[in-house]
Scaffold this active site. Structure first.
Site, short mmCIF file in Angstrom:
data_model
loop_
_atom_site.label_atom_id
_atom_site.label_comp_id
_atom_site.label_asym_id
_atom_site.label_seq_id
_atom_site.Cartn_x
_atom_site.Cartn_y
_atom_site.Cartn_z
N ALA A 1 0.88 -1.18 0.00
CA ALA A 1 0.00 0.00 0.00
C ALA A 1 0.91 1.22 0.00
CB ALA A 1 -0.87 -0.02 1.24
N GLY B 1 0.44 -4.87 0.99
CA GLY B 1 -0.75 -4.92 0.14
C GLY B 1 -0.50 -5.61 -1.19
N1 COA Z 1 4.60 3.08 -0.57
C1 COA Z 1 5.00 4.25 -1.11
N2 COA Z 1 6.12 4.36 -1.86
C2 COA Z 1 6.85 3.26 -2.04
C3 COA Z 1 6.49 2.01 -1.50
C4 COA Z 1 5.29 1.95 -0.74
N3 COA Z 1 4.87 0.81 -0.21
N4 COA Z 1 7.42 1.10 -1.86
C5 COA Z 1 8.34 1.76 -2.60
N5 COA Z 1 8.00 3.06 -2.72
C6 COA Z 1 8.71 4.12 -3.42
C7 COA Z 1 9.92 4.63 -2.66
O1 COA Z 1 9.52 5.58 -1.70
C8 COA Z 1 10.73 5.22 -3.79
O2 COA Z 1 10.17 6.47 -4.13
P1 COA Z 1 11.14 7.76 -4.38
O3 COA Z 1 12.05 7.33 -5.50
O4 COA Z 1 10.19 8.85 -4.74
O5 COA Z 1 11.87 7.96 -3.10
C9 COA Z 1 10.47 4.27 -4.94
O6 COA Z 1 9.25 3.59 -4.64
C10 COA Z 1 11.56 3.23 -5.14
O7 COA Z 1 11.72 2.54 -3.93
P2 COA Z 1 13.13 2.40 -3.16
O8 COA Z 1 12.85 2.21 -1.71
O9 COA Z 1 14.04 3.53 -3.53
O10 COA Z 1 13.69 1.05 -3.82
P3 COA Z 1 14.71 0.02 -3.16
O11 COA Z 1 15.10 -0.91 -4.26
O12 COA Z 1 15.78 0.74 -2.43
O13 COA Z 1 13.85 -0.79 -2.06
C11 COA Z 1 11.88 -1.97 -1.26
C12 COA Z 1 12.77 -1.60 -2.47
C13 COA Z 1 10.67 -2.70 -1.78
C14 COA Z 1 12.69 -2.87 -0.30
C15 COA Z 1 11.49 -0.66 -0.53
O14 COA Z 1 10.94 0.23 -1.47
C16 COA Z 1 10.46 -0.86 0.56
O15 COA Z 1 10.80 -1.34 1.62
N6 COA Z 1 9.19 -0.48 0.31
C17 COA Z 1 8.14 -0.52 1.27
C18 COA Z 1 7.65 -1.93 1.45
C19 COA Z 1 6.57 -1.99 2.50
O16 COA Z 1 6.81 -1.77 3.68
N7 COA Z 1 5.37 -2.32 2.05
C20 COA Z 1 4.26 -2.49 2.93
C21 COA Z 1 3.43 -1.28 3.01
S1 COA Z 1 2.05 -1.54 4.08
#
Ligand code: COA
Length: 260
Positions: A66, A112
């Site tokens: 999400a 999500g």
């Molecule tokens: N919600 C909002 N934005 C998200 C997102 C989420 N769940 N997951 C990734 N993004 C965004 C990041 O903020 C980033 O945006 P930006 O470039 O404007 O800063 C972009 O997507 C790329 O993600 P990034 O974190 O830079 O990639 P990464 O390869 O370093 O890491 C993940 C990948 C998946 C490990 C990391 O993005 C992450 O932990 N995401 C959240 C996962 C999560 O907790 N999901 C459950 C939500 S309830």
């Protein structure tokens, strides 16, 4: 119908729905959730769609969860509404969709995103996929069915561990857990998913829809799955597809199901 955060392609009875926000790793913001709902409402009655494949755009993520930026300042009531509306309009809607829905997991399926994949009828993953429910690391719990569907798929102990550790598992691990049915290379993912879809489409769409409803009854505490099966088994005998299926078998030919 045009969408900002989804791409839909329909070919040979299969509609592929791609969640398309690659810069945010396809995270589910309000608009995307609303578009997924609208798309599935349309696909339900779309005669050209007999099966749906759900996937994410790009090579990195199915759906990374999400959209955290949207709910960071929510109140208790807003949190409940977010979850309740999501269940009704997207996650339960897909789980009970009368046409098969297969999730092709092409990368991160987190929060999500994994809940979306678990709402689908089954899942196929690419080797690079990483799956998890990291919500407890954000101070919340899964709110789109994850606490219920994960233990159904992998068992209570594994679900407890995945949710409490907030960790990610590999595609191979997910296969071992029964969370996904197959693991293939990223290049093969859609082709392999379509191959399985074709096998399903050889069968009666009416019987397949009835099977989805009946299997779902097992997980519905308001229903007795065995009674639902008896009733739905009986109903099958009144369909044109049943007449065609049995006649074709007896005539030693392939059936041509009318889908009625
Ligand atoms: N919600 C909002 N934005 C998200 C997102 C989420 N769940 N997951 C990734 N993004 C965004 C990041 O903020 C980033 O945006 P930006 O470039 O404007 O800063 C972009 O997507 C790329 O993600 P990034 O974190 O830079 O990639 P990464 O390869 O370093 O890491 C993940 C990948 C998946 C490990 C990391 O993005 C992450 O932990 N995401 C959240 C996962 C999560 O907790 N999901 C459950 C939500 S309830």
């Amino acid at each position: 119908m045009s969408y900002s955060n989804l791409t839909l392609t329909t070919e040979n009875d299969i509609t592929t729905v791609v969640v398309d926000r690659p810069k945010k790793l396809n995270a589910l913001n309000r608009k995307t959730l609303s578009e997924i709902h609208e798309a599935f409402v349309c696909l339900k009655d779309d005669e050209d769609t007999k099966l749906v494949i759900l996937t994410g755009s790009g090579q990195k993520a199915f759906v990374a969860g999400a959209d955290i930026s949207e709910f960071a300042d929510y109140s208790v009531a807003e949190g409940q509404d977010l979850s309740g509306t999501g269940h009704a309009r997207v996650f339960d809607y897909i789980a009970h969709f009368p046409k098969p829905v297969i999730a092709a997991i092409n990368g991160f399926a987190l929060g999500g995103g994994l809940e979306l994949a678990m709402a689908a009828h089954f899942r196929i993953a690419s080797e690079n996929a990483k799956l998890g429910l990291p919500e407890t690391s954000l101070g919340v719990i899964p709110g789109y069915g994850g606490t219920q569907r994960l233990p159904q798929l992998v068992g209570k102990g594994r679900a407890m561990e995945m949710i409490m550790t907030a960790g990610m598992i590999s595609a191979e691990n997910a296969l071992d857990y029964g969370l996904v049915n197959h693991v293939v290379t990223l290049d093969e993912l859609l082709e392999y998913t379509e191959k399985i879809a074709r096998k399903i489409l050889n069968n009666s769409t009416v019987a397949v829809a009835t099977a989805i409803e009946t299997i779902n009854a097992h997980f519905d505490k308001t229903k007795n799955g065995y009674e639902t099966e008896i009733e739905n088994f009986g109903k099958s005998f009144g369909t044109e597809d049943f007449k065609e299926g049995t006649t074709a078998f007896l005539e030693k030919r392939k059936p041509h199901f009318p889908g009625k």
